[in-house]
Scaffold this active site. Sequence first.
Site, PDB file in Angstrom:
ATOM      1  N   PHE A 292       0.833  -1.079  -0.157  1.00 45.84           N
ATOM      2  CA  PHE A 292       0.163   0.028  -0.073  1.00 45.84           C
ATOM      3  C   PHE A 292       0.783   1.382   0.033  1.00 45.84           C
ATOM      4  O   PHE A 292       1.632   1.509   0.753  1.00 45.84           O
ATOM      5  CB  PHE A 292      -0.849   0.043   1.044  1.00 45.84           C
TER       6      PHE A 292
ATOM      7  N   TYR B 107       0.959   5.588   0.064  1.00 39.99           N
ATOM      8  CA  TYR B 107       0.155   6.571   0.519  1.00 39.99           C
ATOM      9  C   TYR B 107       0.767   8.049   0.323  1.00 39.99           C
ATOM     10  O   TYR B 107       0.200   8.973   0.361  1.00 39.99           O
ATOM     11  CB  TYR B 107      -0.385   6.408   1.978  1.00 39.99           C
ATOM     12  N   GLY B 108       2.173   7.947   0.025  1.00 42.02           N
ATOM     13  CA  GLY B 108       3.000   9.021   0.091  1.00 42.02           C
ATOM     14  C   GLY B 108       3.785   9.006  -1.473  1.00 42.02           C
ATOM     15  O   GLY B 108       3.339   8.820  -2.522  1.00 42.02           O
ATOM     16  N   SER B 109       5.269   8.998  -1.246  1.00 38.11           N
ATOM     17  CA  SER B 109       6.183   9.139  -2.124  1.00 38.11           C
ATOM     18  C   SER B 109       6.142   7.858  -3.026  1.00 38.11           C
ATOM     19  O   SER B 109       6.702   7.718  -4.304  1.00 38.11           O
ATOM     20  CB  SER B 109       7.549   9.398  -1.873  1.00 38.11           C
TER      21      SER B 109
ATOM     22  N   GLU C 296      12.271   2.089   2.986  1.00 36.18           N
ATOM     23  CA  GLU C 296      11.493   2.766   4.038  1.00 36.18           C
ATOM     24  C   GLU C 296      11.897   2.457   5.521  1.00 36.18           C
ATOM     25  O   GLU C 296      11.322   2.940   6.566  1.00 36.18           O
ATOM     26  CB  GLU C 296      10.199   2.140   3.615  1.00 36.18           C
TER      27      GLU C 296
END
Length: 222
Positions: free
Chosen positions: A54, A56-58, A131
Amino acid sequence: MNLRREDIETGLFEEMIQEGEKAGLFQRLPVAEREKSRRDIIAQLPEGEDIWLFAYGSLIWSPMIDFSEKRLATLYGYHRRFCLSTKIGRGTSEKPGLVLGLESGGSCHGLAFRITADDTERELKLIWNREMIGGSYTPKVVKLKTEDGTIQAITFVINRTHENYAGRLSTEAVAEIIATAAGPLGACADYLFSTVEHMKELNLHDRHMFHLGEMVRERMQK
């Protein structure tokens, strides 16, 4: 620099992080701990099946991974927020920047990327070295709602115990930081604008993010 897949695969990104660590700006999560974290998450999913990630940002606009499918997806129980302080990515020690994390509560519209079972080892290792290099996120298996049904996916939520957790800053404070901070990976504002631009293209609605983008542009034009 713009972070590229090859920067992670060749260790260039790790070297940049190491330099920040030597300067006292960052503390890396040891490779062994990253690997354990990755293995623990994989163990929570059906063996031998494709895995969903999933974004949601970069990761929405720079996923870097090889994927076989992507879907619009909604995560309930979390929302995106600029809550992670950074001194070496989109900021400096003198003026730290902010990047996105998932905070508990609400919901979040994003993208789900499907990674084939044969590619799981390679692609998740890449993602973990991007990440999870600092341990500022906690990997988690979540349920996503998509037009084709509910799926399980891996995502990264903010680690509130981490030293770089910025807490729940006011929108005004966040806008001021984003409008003025920049680091080796570029301006904080560009990170925000790229995320908002791609969200709009994909019809991923987030009133807070869109309003924040407008506030930052106004500050930068003064």
